[in-house]
Design a protein around this motif. Sequence first.
Motif, PDB file in Angstrom:
ATOM      1  N   LYS A 205      41.650  47.434  33.541  1.00  0.00           N
ATOM      2  CA  LYS A 205      41.915  46.063  33.952  1.00  0.00           C
ATOM      3  C   LYS A 205      41.562  45.131  32.810  1.00  0.00           C
ATOM      4  CE  LYS A 205      41.716  46.446  38.863  1.00  0.00           C
ATOM      5  NZ  LYS A 205      40.972  46.348  40.090  1.00  0.00           N
TER       6      LYS A 205
ATOM      7  N   GLN B 226      48.227  33.577  32.658  1.00  0.00           N
ATOM      8  CA  GLN B 226      49.597  33.636  33.147  1.00  0.00           C
ATOM      9  C   GLN B 226      50.530  32.924  32.184  1.00  0.00           C
ATOM     10  OE1 GLN B 226      49.078  32.061  37.040  1.00  0.00           O
ATOM     11  NE2 GLN B 226      48.112  33.930  37.790  1.00  0.00           N
TER      12      GLN B 226
ATOM     13  N   LEU C 252      47.089  44.344  33.507  1.00  0.00           N
ATOM     14  CA  LEU C 252      46.763  42.942  33.243  1.00  0.00           C
ATOM     15  C   LEU C 252      46.454  42.193  34.523  1.00  0.00           C
ATOM     16  CD1 LEU C 252      48.955  41.238  30.507  1.00  0.00           C
ATOM     17  CD2 LEU C 252      46.727  42.328  30.312  1.00  0.00           C
ATOM     18  N   GLN C 253      45.368  41.394  34.487  1.00  0.00           N
ATOM     19  CA  GLN C 253      45.000  40.527  35.603  1.00  0.00           C
ATOM     20  C   GLN C 253      45.150  39.106  35.072  1.00  0.00           C
ATOM     21  OE1 GLN C 253      42.877  42.145  38.490  1.00  0.00           O
ATOM     22  NE2 GLN C 253      44.189  43.741  37.690  1.00  0.00           N
ATOM     23  N   ALA C 254      46.316  38.521  35.274  1.00  0.00           N
ATOM     24  CA  ALA C 254      46.576  37.227  34.654  1.00  0.00           C
ATOM     25  C   ALA C 254      46.177  36.091  35.591  1.00  0.00           C
ATOM     26  CB  ALA C 254      48.044  37.113  34.282  1.00  0.00           C
ATOM     27  N   PHE C 255      45.365  35.174  35.080  1.00  0.00           N
ATOM     28  CA  PHE C 255      44.904  34.032  35.866  1.00  0.00           C
ATOM     29  C   PHE C 255      45.578  32.753  35.386  1.00  0.00           C
ATOM     30  CE2 PHE C 255      41.710  37.231  36.395  1.00  0.00           C
ATOM     31  CZ  PHE C 255      41.367  37.113  37.722  1.00  0.00           C
TER      32      PHE C 255
ATOM     33  N   THR D 198      35.621  33.659  33.850  1.00  0.00           N
ATOM     34  CA  THR D 198      34.726  33.947  34.962  1.00  0.00           C
ATOM     35  C   THR D 198      34.928  35.378  35.449  1.00  0.00           C
ATOM     36  OG1 THR D 198      34.853  31.648  35.618  1.00  0.00           O
ATOM     37  CG2 THR D 198      33.956  33.169  37.242  1.00  0.00           C
TER      38      THR D 198
ATOM     39  N   ALA E 201      32.226  38.387  35.391  1.00  0.00           N
ATOM     40  CA  ALA E 201      31.816  39.080  36.608  1.00  0.00           C
ATOM     41  C   ALA E 201      32.142  40.566  36.548  1.00  0.00           C
ATOM     42  CB  ALA E 201      32.497  38.448  37.812  1.00  0.00           C
ATOM     43  N   GLY E 202      32.751  41.000  35.452  1.00  0.00           N
ATOM     44  CA  GLY E 202      33.050  42.429  35.305  1.00  0.00           C
ATOM     45  C   GLY E 202      34.315  42.860  36.014  1.00  0.00           C
ATOM     46  N   ASN E 203      35.187  41.884  36.375  1.00  0.00           N
ATOM     47  CA  ASN E 203      36.435  42.258  37.039  1.00  0.00           C
ATOM     48  C   ASN E 203      37.440  42.874  36.073  1.00  0.00           C
ATOM     49  OD1 ASN E 203      36.122  41.411  39.859  1.00  0.00           O
ATOM     50  ND2 ASN E 203      35.784  39.413  38.946  1.00  0.00           N
TER      51      ASN E 203
ATOM     52  N   TYR F 199      39.525  32.002  46.438  1.00  0.00           N
ATOM     53  CA  TYR F 199      38.708  31.662  45.265  1.00  0.00           C
ATOM     54  C   TYR F 199      37.230  31.877  45.586  1.00  0.00           C
ATOM     55  CZ  TYR F 199      42.322  29.571  42.290  1.00  0.00           C
ATOM     56  OH  TYR F 199      43.393  29.362  41.467  1.00  0.00           O
TER      57      TYR F 199
ATOM     58  N   TYR G  20      36.457  35.713  45.919  1.00  0.00           N
ATOM     59  CA  TYR G  20      36.628  36.477  44.675  1.00  0.00           C
ATOM     60  C   TYR G  20      35.658  36.015  43.595  1.00  0.00           C
ATOM     61  CZ  TYR G  20      38.871  38.742  40.725  1.00  0.00           C
ATOM     62  OH  TYR G  20      39.122  39.508  39.623  1.00  0.00           O
ATOM     63  N   PHE G  21      35.550  34.709  43.390  1.00  0.00           N
ATOM     64  CA  PHE G  21      34.722  34.225  42.286  1.00  0.00           C
ATOM     65  C   PHE G  21      33.264  34.003  42.695  1.00  0.00           C
ATOM     66  CE2 PHE G  21      38.908  32.860  40.571  1.00  0.00           C
ATOM     67  CZ  PHE G  21      38.846  33.594  39.406  1.00  0.00           C
TER      68      PHE G  21
ATOM     69  N   GLY H 186      31.136  37.383  42.617  1.00  0.00           N
ATOM     70  CA  GLY H 186      30.345  37.250  41.398  1.00  0.00           C
ATOM     71  C   GLY H 186      28.880  37.589  41.572  1.00  0.00           C
TER      72      GLY H 186
ATOM     73  N   PRO I 202      32.429  45.184  39.715  1.00  0.00           N
ATOM     74  CA  PRO I 202      32.185  44.683  41.060  1.00  0.00           C
ATOM     75  C   PRO I 202      32.636  45.712  42.099  1.00  0.00           C
ATOM     76  CG  PRO I 202      34.039  43.565  40.066  1.00  0.00           C
ATOM     77  CD  PRO I 202      33.531  44.523  39.042  1.00  0.00           C
TER      78      PRO I 202
ATOM     79  N   GLY J 173      37.460  44.923  44.533  1.00  0.00           N
ATOM     80  CA  GLY J 173      38.470  44.441  43.584  1.00  0.00           C
ATOM     81  C   GLY J 173      39.294  43.305  44.155  1.00  0.00           C
ATOM     82  N   ASN J 174      40.239  42.782  43.361  1.00  0.00           N
ATOM     83  CA  ASN J 174      40.992  41.614  43.819  1.00  0.00           C
ATOM     84  C   ASN J 174      41.908  41.927  44.998  1.00  0.00           C
ATOM     85  OD1 ASN J 174      42.613  43.130  42.187  1.00  0.00           O
ATOM     86  ND2 ASN J 174      43.280  41.446  40.875  1.00  0.00           N
TER      87      ASN J 174
ATOM     88  N   TYR K  86      48.240  35.621  44.424  1.00  0.00           N
ATOM     89  CA  TYR K  86      48.628  35.315  43.043  1.00  0.00           C
ATOM     90  C   TYR K  86      47.457  34.698  42.258  1.00  0.00           C
ATOM     91  CZ  TYR K  86      51.306  32.316  39.722  1.00  0.00           C
ATOM     92  OH  TYR K  86      51.802  31.664  38.645  1.00  0.00           O
TER      93      TYR K  86
ATOM     94  N   ILE L 150      44.301  35.126  42.449  1.00  0.00           N
ATOM     95  CA  ILE L 150      43.250  36.025  41.976  1.00  0.00           C
ATOM     96  C   ILE L 150      43.884  37.263  41.340  1.00  0.00           C
ATOM     97  CG2 ILE L 150      41.458  35.170  43.534  1.00  0.00           C
ATOM     98  CD1 ILE L 150      41.960  37.639  45.291  1.00  0.00           C
ATOM     99  N   ALA L 151      45.086  37.076  40.791  1.00  0.00           N
ATOM    100  CA  ALA L 151      45.743  38.093  39.968  1.00  0.00           C
ATOM    101  C   ALA L 151      46.081  39.382  40.709  1.00  0.00           C
ATOM    102  CB  ALA L 151      44.918  38.410  38.720  1.00  0.00           C
TER     103      ALA L 151
ATOM    104  N   TYR M 130      53.431  36.791  41.799  1.00  0.00           N
ATOM    105  CA  TYR M 130      52.738  37.038  40.528  1.00  0.00           C
ATOM    106  C   TYR M 130      53.669  37.714  39.527  1.00  0.00           C
ATOM    107  CZ  TYR M 130      49.289  39.279  37.420  1.00  0.00           C
ATOM    108  OH  TYR M 130      48.576  39.719  36.349  1.00  0.00           O
TER     109      TYR M 130
END
Lengths: 275, 243
Positions: free
Chosen positions: A146, A151, A167-170, A178, A182-184, B88, B91-92, B96, B105, B108-109, B186, B188-189, B195
Amino acid sequence: MNRRLFLGAALAVLAAFAIGAPAEAQQNTLEKIKQRGKLIVGVKNDYKPWGFLDPSGALKGMEIDMAEDVAKRLGVGIELVPVVASNRQEFLQQGKIDLIIATMGDNPKRREVIGMIEPNYYAGGTNVLAPKKAGLKKWADLKGKKVCAIQGAYYNKRVQELYGPDLQAFAGIPEALTALGAGNCVGFVYDNTFIESTLAAGDAKWKDYEMPLVTEDEQPWAVAVPLPELNGPWGEFMKKVSVEWHKNGTLLALEKKWGIKQSPFLAEMNKKYKG
Amino acid sequence: MDTVAAFFKWLKAAHGINLTIGYDAFDRARFLGGLLATVELSALCILFSVAIGLAGVWLQGARNKWLRGAVYWYIQFFRNTPPLVQLYFFYFAVGGVLPRIDGGPPIGNFAWAVITLSFFAGAFNVEIFRSGIEAVPRTMGEAAEALGLTRAKIFFLILLPLVFRICLPALNNNLVNLVKTTTLAYAIAVPELLYVAAQIWSDENNVREMMNVLLVTYVAIVGVLVHAMSRWERAMRLPGFGQ
């Protein structure tokens, strides 16, 4: 009546756009600089280590050094004008500044409005911000992992196709950072210059992070003069300066001075002009 | 496959309609992956939100006032905050501070999206089922109690079959909304349809085309759900009930 008024206003605005670009009297900028005894350069003030404010409020950075070098060569004083991406081209066109040295990417669209000096003085590319303990060594290490991203960034597809990260696109940089914190994800793929400046800023948050990979897919940066002068005395002067910067290693030395990770582009150009 | 690709290339060359998902294998794989993720996310959320709705409405009738209070506050929290903010937040903010497992974590998302959206839609489902229970004549439960049925038996054997019939239209609405709300993942990816479409249009500069594809795809997905739900509604109809 109101509608007619609105239409009239809209037409007036349109007309203003259509005839907006005034035919400005182009004079020789090189002469102008010598007459006024000072060079006016548009620089960044928020992009460490290229152009930033030191704790005393003075502008410092690699591009500031470059601007000062140009002034020294001309034997004139210098005035630095902070610019941002959205206003620097207009400033140059209006004659408010003589030169842009502001982390500006060189591309065909911009070449239609301002004079890009070749050779380019730097090239920014794609790299990854990652915790040291992730132990990334090469791009292929990203496969199946990951990786946070932004984006719509132009290199997302290329990186995915070549190295197959998940890819984890924000939407924005804060969200991506962030999620990384947080290790995502194991890393954050972005412009190497941004990553360098984030690391160089010395924030304790990033002290266990690094930029472990070789920068790839470089997009050149350019110094710019007003378009009509690109092939005039001012443009030719700057082209000569740019060649010399590469040839005598000025740029390589500055890169080192400001703690920028060595760019293969500069090493290559140095070899080319020396050779 | 080649003729399909050739058609989409012709479409681009002749009419400027650039549907890369028709001829670019990478984009097509991305898009189908997004479709699968949306379907998975929707199916899981529907399942869990209905389960949460049933559990919630059962607890609403509990004798313990703390349990009843917990359900009340759960509904207030999830119904009164926007689902995007919830995503949000979980997830955050919550994700976190959870303890790390192997440096990552624990949730996951995708899992956060399922959890958040299930609880979000579940809060509405509790209220929908409650409206169903209140519409069943009270005498029905009393008669069952007189026959010696336990509370669980009354709930599952007597009330629930009637409740489902009464509140299917409302449930239908909420589930359709839930499927549409999955697009928020979308943020949080989660690589669902919106997405991947955004990724494709920013790489290929075909915003207009992908917007159309997106719209048509959602019409199809929701269409399938609505069709299934209305068939179920018809199959469960009790002739003469409620008249």
